[in-house]
Design a protein around this motif. Structure first.
Motif, short mmCIF file in Angstrom:
data_model
loop_
_atom_site.label_atom_id
_atom_site.label_comp_id
_atom_site.label_asym_id
_atom_site.label_seq_id
_atom_site.Cartn_x
_atom_site.Cartn_y
_atom_site.Cartn_z
N ILE A 88 0.85 -1.19 0.00
CA ILE A 88 0.00 0.00 0.00
C ILE A 88 0.88 1.24 0.00
CG2 ILE A 88 -1.84 1.26 1.17
CD1 ILE A 88 -2.66 -1.34 2.52
N TYR A 89 0.60 2.13 -0.95
CA TYR A 89 1.35 3.39 -1.05
C TYR A 89 0.42 4.59 -0.99
CZ TYR A 89 5.54 0.88 -2.64
OH TYR A 89 6.64 0.06 -2.72
N ILE A 90 1.00 5.72 -0.65
CA ILE A 90 0.31 7.00 -0.74
C ILE A 90 0.72 7.64 -2.07
CG2 ILE A 90 0.06 9.31 0.25
CD1 ILE A 90 0.99 8.04 2.95
N PHE A 91 -0.26 7.93 -2.92
CA PHE A 91 -0.01 8.60 -4.19
C PHE A 91 -0.48 10.05 -4.09
CE2 PHE A 91 -0.32 4.13 -5.26
CZ PHE A 91 0.70 3.95 -6.18
N SER A 93 1.94 8.23 -16.11
CA SER A 93 3.00 7.80 -15.21
C SER A 93 2.43 7.72 -13.80
CB SER A 93 4.16 8.79 -15.24
OG SER A 93 4.73 8.86 -16.53
N ALA A 94 2.91 6.77 -13.02
CA ALA A 94 2.44 6.65 -11.65
C ALA A 94 2.69 7.95 -10.90
CB ALA A 94 3.14 5.49 -10.96
N PHE A 95 1.70 8.38 -10.13
CA PHE A 95 1.84 9.61 -9.35
C PHE A 95 2.97 9.43 -8.32
CE2 PHE A 95 -2.92 11.00 -9.78
CZ PHE A 95 -2.71 11.23 -11.12
N PRO A 96 3.51 10.53 -7.80
CA PRO A 96 4.59 10.45 -6.82
C PRO A 96 4.23 9.56 -5.63
CG PRO A 96 4.29 12.71 -7.54
CD PRO A 96 3.16 11.93 -8.13
N HIS A 97 5.15 8.64 -5.28
CA HIS A 97 4.98 7.78 -4.10
C HIS A 97 6.36 7.28 -3.68
CE1 HIS A 97 4.97 5.07 -7.56
NE2 HIS A 97 5.24 4.05 -6.76
N ASP A 98 6.50 6.97 -2.42
CA ASP A 98 7.79 6.54 -1.87
C ASP A 98 7.93 5.04 -2.09
OD1 ASP A 98 10.09 6.05 -0.49
OD2 ASP A 98 9.51 7.15 1.31
N PRO A 120 6.55 1.46 1.55
CA PRO A 120 5.10 1.28 1.58
C PRO A 120 4.58 1.46 3.00
CG PRO A 120 6.21 -0.84 1.44
CD PRO A 120 7.27 0.20 1.26
N ILE A 121 3.35 1.91 3.13
CA ILE A 121 2.81 2.10 4.48
C ILE A 121 2.28 0.79 5.07
CG2 ILE A 121 2.34 4.56 4.36
CD1 ILE A 121 -0.47 3.98 3.49
#
Length: 230
Positions: A111-114, A190-195, A199-200
């Protein structure tokens, strides 16, 4: 000679009857699958659909793909059934104890934050507290996220979340990967910015069944397929 032939005919009929009764007595297993583009699809062409289709077993089973809320409702009410993709991690589900069985993981979901394009990467839930944050409705995100105090806007699909961000109606959304990557590809974005390195939450994508004679056999046969693929 006639007696021997009659005996052979009798044994053949008896064997056919036994096999017929065995087939009729076999428990048909329903596998309820969460609709996720690229993984579980109505057309059966998702990655997990293909893995499950390779299971060689004498147990009759049928896979049915539905939106998440319906899948979990059906699984809670059924008797001889399984659900995919889930796990027995109590942070996400309550499918634990001797009444449930879990397969080996078909894959690992994260799970990521976008966030909006051209904005900073966010990797902690605390940074979302003052933002407008979306999520796909019906999906389990785990206690850490669900108890975070964030006021999520729940939408039917990941695509809806992406569109809301692009239309400046959301600042960010959370989503599973590879689920989200598939939708970005479909939209030619393109995938939006995420770390990507943080992942959270991390989630095993397995099959979980309510324990029965049929599902014990099904999980055993599924593990053979999964082991060979992974």
């Amino acid at each position: 000679m006639i007696a021997n032939n009659a005996k052979q005919v009798y044994l053949t009929i008896l064997l056919c009857c036994v096999l017929s009764f065995s087939a009729l007595g076999a428990e048909k297993v329903a596998i309820f699958a969460v609709q996720i583009d690229g993984l579980h699809q109505a057309d059966g062409k998702g990655r997990y659909d293909k893995i499950i289709s390779l299971i060689k077993t004498e147990i009759p089973f049928e896979m049915k793909v539905y939106p998440p809320k319906r899948v979990f409702s059906l699984f809670d009410k059924c008797l001889i059934c399984c659900v995919s993709p889930v796990n027995q991690n109590t942070d996400f589900y309550q499918y634990t104890g001797d009444n449930y069985l879990q397969s080996k993981p078909m894959s690992i979901a994260k799970i990521y934050i976008f966030t909006k394009p051209n904005t900073k990467v966010i990797s902690t839930l605390s940074e979302l507290q003052t933002l407008r944050v979306g999520a796909r409705s019906g999906m389990p995100y785990g206690k850490k996220i669900e108890n975070s105090g964030i006021n999520f806007t729940f939408l039917p699909t990941i695509k809806n979340n992406i569109v809301m961000v692009l239309n400046n109606r959301l600042d960010a959304f959370i989503a599973y990967v590879p689920d989200a990557y598939k939708i970005f590809d479909q939209l030619e974005l393109s995938a939006f910015p995420h770390d990507i390195n943080n992942p959270i939450s991390v989630h095993e994508d397995s099959i979980v069944c309510k324990k029965s004679n049929s599902t014990v056999e099904l999980i055993k046969d599924a593990n053979v397929v999964i082991s060979n693929i992974n």
